[in-house]
Design a protein around this motif. Sequence first.
Motif, short mmCIF file in Angstrom:
data_model
loop_
_atom_site.label_atom_id
_atom_site.label_comp_id
_atom_site.label_asym_id
_atom_site.label_seq_id
_atom_site.Cartn_x
_atom_site.Cartn_y
_atom_site.Cartn_z
N ALA A 150 31.41 41.02 -6.78
CA ALA A 150 31.14 41.77 -5.68
C ALA A 150 29.64 41.54 -5.68
O ALA A 150 28.84 40.76 -6.44
CB ALA A 150 31.22 43.81 -6.98
N ALA A 151 29.79 42.02 -4.15
CA ALA A 151 27.87 41.76 -3.74
C ALA A 151 26.85 43.10 -5.07
O ALA A 151 27.55 44.16 -4.17
CB ALA A 151 28.12 42.01 -1.98
N ALA A 152 26.25 42.52 -4.68
CA ALA A 152 25.08 44.05 -5.27
C ALA A 152 24.83 44.89 -4.52
O ALA A 152 24.35 44.64 -3.44
CB ALA A 152 23.70 43.01 -5.98
N PRO A 153 24.92 45.60 -5.29
CA PRO A 153 24.19 46.82 -4.00
C PRO A 153 23.33 46.74 -3.68
O PRO A 153 22.46 46.55 -4.64
CB PRO A 153 24.86 48.21 -4.69
N GLY A 154 23.10 47.36 -2.52
CA GLY A 154 21.52 47.07 -2.01
C GLY A 154 20.91 45.61 -1.54
O GLY A 154 19.91 45.84 -0.90
N THR A 190 21.42 43.04 1.42
CA THR A 190 21.89 41.51 2.47
C THR A 190 23.15 41.05 2.22
O THR A 190 23.42 39.78 1.09
CB THR A 190 21.19 41.74 3.65
N ILE A 191 24.43 41.59 2.95
CA ILE A 191 25.00 40.05 2.74
C ILE A 191 25.30 38.90 3.30
O ILE A 191 24.57 39.45 5.16
CB ILE A 191 26.70 40.25 2.96
N ARG A 192 24.54 37.48 3.64
CA ARG A 192 24.71 36.73 4.84
C ARG A 192 25.88 36.07 4.41
O ARG A 192 26.56 35.64 3.80
CB ARG A 192 23.55 35.66 4.92
N THR A 193 26.77 35.35 6.25
CA THR A 193 27.97 34.53 6.33
C THR A 193 27.41 33.58 6.84
O THR A 193 26.54 33.23 7.82
CB THR A 193 28.96 35.45 6.91
N GLU A 194 27.13 31.98 6.56
CA GLU A 194 27.95 31.03 6.92
C GLU A 194 29.56 30.40 8.12
O GLU A 194 29.95 30.26 6.65
CB GLU A 194 27.18 30.21 6.15
N ALA A 253 30.18 33.60 1.75
CA ALA A 253 29.24 34.89 2.16
C ALA A 253 27.94 35.15 1.24
O ALA A 253 29.02 34.57 0.09
CB ALA A 253 29.47 36.50 2.39
N TRP A 254 27.07 35.28 0.96
CA TRP A 254 26.57 35.83 -0.29
C TRP A 254 26.21 36.50 0.28
O TRP A 254 25.15 37.03 1.29
CB TRP A 254 25.22 34.54 0.10
N ASP A 255 25.42 37.13 -1.30
CA ASP A 255 23.86 38.26 -0.96
C ASP A 255 22.87 37.97 -1.55
O ASP A 255 22.46 36.76 -0.44
CB ASP A 255 24.14 39.97 -1.89
N GLU A 256 22.17 38.16 -2.41
CA GLU A 256 20.57 37.06 -1.94
C GLU A 256 20.58 36.12 -3.13
O GLU A 256 19.56 35.65 -3.58
CB GLU A 256 18.92 38.47 -2.50
N ASP A 257 21.29 36.50 -4.06
CA ASP A 257 21.63 35.32 -5.14
C ASP A 257 23.10 33.69 -4.46
O ASP A 257 23.79 34.30 -4.12
CB ASP A 257 21.85 35.74 -6.68
N THR A 258 21.73 33.26 -3.73
CA THR A 258 23.02 32.49 -3.09
C THR A 258 23.28 30.70 -3.62
O THR A 258 23.60 30.03 -2.91
CB THR A 258 20.93 31.04 -2.24
N ASP A 259 22.43 31.22 -5.22
CA ASP A 259 24.00 29.79 -5.95
C ASP A 259 25.35 30.40 -6.29
O ASP A 259 25.66 29.72 -6.87
CB ASP A 259 23.09 29.95 -7.20
#
Lengths: 147, 166
Positions: A93-97, A99-103, A120-126
């Motif tokens: 699950a993407a963390a609430p709050g 931004t989701i970023r997709t490459e 796709a990642w949220d702020e945790d890009t690992d």
Amino acid sequence: MAPTDRTKIARQFIEAIPFSKALNMSLEEIGEGRAVISMPYNEALVGDPRSGVIHGGAVSALMDTCGGAAVMSHPDGPIATATIDLRIDYMRAAAPGQTIRTEAGCYHVTRSVAFVRATAWDEDTDRPVAAATGAFTFQRANGGGKP
Amino acid sequence: MKTPEPVQVIKTRRDALLGKLTSAVPYIGFLGIEFDRRGDELTAVLPYKPALVGNPALQALHGGATASFLEVTSVVELTWATLWADLEAGRVDPEGDVLPRIPKTIDFTVDYLRSGLPRDAYARARINRSGRRYASVHVEAWQDNRSRLFAQATGHFLMPAPTDSE
């Protein structure tokens, strides 16, 4: 077409898409068959009211848009494309709050199809939140096939 | 012998529960999706609006709007199947203030068959397998003709734990 013109046209095209605007997507990078698009957290997009997690459908929309943008920016590519199929794996699950970023990138193109992968990642890009693979229509800009 | 309940009382109770489920999910309201109920069968309706467009030249629906519509239909169908069983067994109070437990999507594969026209769209989901932990759902969407699908999808879902684990 010069690469900078293509990138400019693709950018204008992506930024004019009504559904992408409704989801507040913004194009961060584009060019050479690759694109990066982000979508800020929005309570209107929540799919599970207990957790506040964004609905998978909104993440699908982000990955679909990013895949299409990657295809349009491909040097041999068309200025318009349509999705043939798209499969998404939801890894967490993407963390609430956040931004989701997709490459997305075209990993292979034939004379009529572009094969795309996206992450796709949220702020945790690992730790990716989702991964997608898709096929998009690909009509070559010069109208011909491979010689 | 108990006299059967009046039909309107039963309908009101079922519709109240369905309404509670769909109004609890913000993204359903964002897209404007509505649900028609006939007994336990649901048909999802996506009324056309310009914000759903992905190709302004063709006024075609965005692939992401279509994917969202299919995934919403699948998740609501799965949640509704559980709620319906609980309602009929008297295990849930439709007037109660309980948020539904929503299944989590594991994967979702969309097959775009033709472009979505600037018209209302409809979808129905079929649960092909629903076990204790995992479920497999197929969903079909059409516009003017039921037999001319414009998109279909298959998804796998992780079902919520049946009892309270909070």
